[in-house]
Design a protein around this motif. Structure first.
Motif, mmCIF file in Angstrom:
data_model
loop_
_atom_site.group_PDB
_atom_site.id
_atom_site.type_symbol
_atom_site.label_atom_id
_atom_site.label_comp_id
_atom_site.label_asym_id
_atom_site.label_seq_id
_atom_site.Cartn_x
_atom_site.Cartn_y
_atom_site.Cartn_z
ATOM 1 N N VAL A 3 -19.716 49.083 52.462
ATOM 2 C CA VAL A 3 -21.228 48.879 51.814
ATOM 3 C C VAL A 3 -21.495 47.252 51.841
ATOM 4 O O VAL A 3 -22.523 47.081 52.596
ATOM 5 N N HIS A 4 -20.518 46.599 51.649
ATOM 6 C CA HIS A 4 -20.685 45.119 51.465
ATOM 7 C C HIS A 4 -20.916 44.309 52.818
ATOM 8 O O HIS A 4 -21.505 43.115 52.830
ATOM 9 N N GLN A 5 -20.381 45.010 53.891
ATOM 10 C CA GLN A 5 -20.437 44.354 55.263
ATOM 11 C C GLN A 5 -21.829 44.876 55.753
ATOM 12 O O GLN A 5 -22.164 44.295 56.777
ATOM 13 N N ARG A 6 -22.561 45.992 55.378
ATOM 14 C CA ARG A 6 -23.681 46.218 56.024
ATOM 15 C C ARG A 6 -24.863 45.551 55.606
ATOM 16 O O ARG A 6 -24.814 44.843 54.446
ATOM 17 N N GLN A 7 -25.720 45.222 56.452
ATOM 18 C CA GLN A 7 -26.799 44.619 56.160
ATOM 19 C C GLN A 7 -27.984 45.318 55.195
ATOM 20 O O GLN A 7 -27.881 46.867 55.248
ATOM 21 N N LEU A 8 -28.162 44.610 54.150
ATOM 22 C CA LEU A 8 -29.318 45.501 53.459
ATOM 23 C C LEU A 8 -30.632 46.105 53.921
ATOM 24 O O LEU A 8 -31.096 45.206 54.784
ATOM 25 N N ASP A 9 -31.040 47.305 53.688
ATOM 26 C CA ASP A 9 -32.024 47.770 54.157
ATOM 27 C C ASP A 9 -33.334 47.358 53.347
ATOM 28 O O ASP A 9 -33.284 47.806 52.267
ATOM 29 N N LYS A 41 -26.726 54.037 46.010
ATOM 30 C CA LYS A 41 -27.315 54.848 47.150
ATOM 31 C C LYS A 41 -26.775 54.564 48.404
ATOM 32 O O LYS A 41 -26.237 55.425 49.312
ATOM 33 N N ALA A 42 -26.525 53.263 48.831
ATOM 34 C CA ALA A 42 -25.966 52.677 49.912
ATOM 35 C C ALA A 42 -24.336 53.404 49.897
ATOM 36 O O ALA A 42 -23.913 53.729 51.166
ATOM 37 N N GLU A 43 -23.579 53.425 48.960
ATOM 38 C CA GLU A 43 -22.498 53.848 48.811
ATOM 39 C C GLU A 43 -22.263 55.312 49.336
ATOM 40 O O GLU A 43 -21.397 55.950 49.795
#
Length: 122
Positions: A3-9, A41-43
């Motif tokens: 999750v921390h590597q993904r860009q924030l939506d 939610k991202a997790e």
């Protein structure tokens, strides 16, 4: 990818932020709540993607077994046409898959003759 590597939506984040900011009267706790909600939610999304990826690595017969279990968990019922449509298998093959699934999960579902589907036992 974590999750921390993904860009924030950005759009989803701003929607969550706005909702919590408004709900908490524009306070710092509202900001923290919005960020936490977005990350949770991202997790959850990442966990669902991982779960689906794992299912794709299964052999075909096992993937159909997984699919039946998933349908029952998600909707509470399944029938032969669900399997035929999802996997392009014949009706006899879908029937064999269902029989195999029922043998492995004898107390999980019962056939409803009216609706012509297998339904989760409560």
């Amino acid at each position: 990818m974590t999750v921390h590597q993904r860009q924030l939506d950005e759009k989803a984040f701003h929607e969550a932020f706005d909702a919590y900011w408004e709900a908490h009267g524009g306070t710092e706790s509202g900001l923290r709540a919005a960020i936490c909600t977005y990350l949770e939610k991202a997790e959850q999304d990442a966990a669902e993607i991982d779960r689906l990826r794992q299912a794709l690595t299964l052999p075909d017969a096992d993937r159909r077994q997984w699919f039946i279990t998933d349908l029952l968990a998600q909707r509470g019922y399944f029938n032969r046409s669900d399997i035929c449509n999802a996997f392009g298998v014949s009706v006899p093959q879908a029937s064999l898959d269902i029989r195999r699934w029922i043998e492995s999960n004898p107390d999980a579902a019962a056939y409803n003759m009216t609706s012509k589907r297998y339904e989760a036992k409560r």
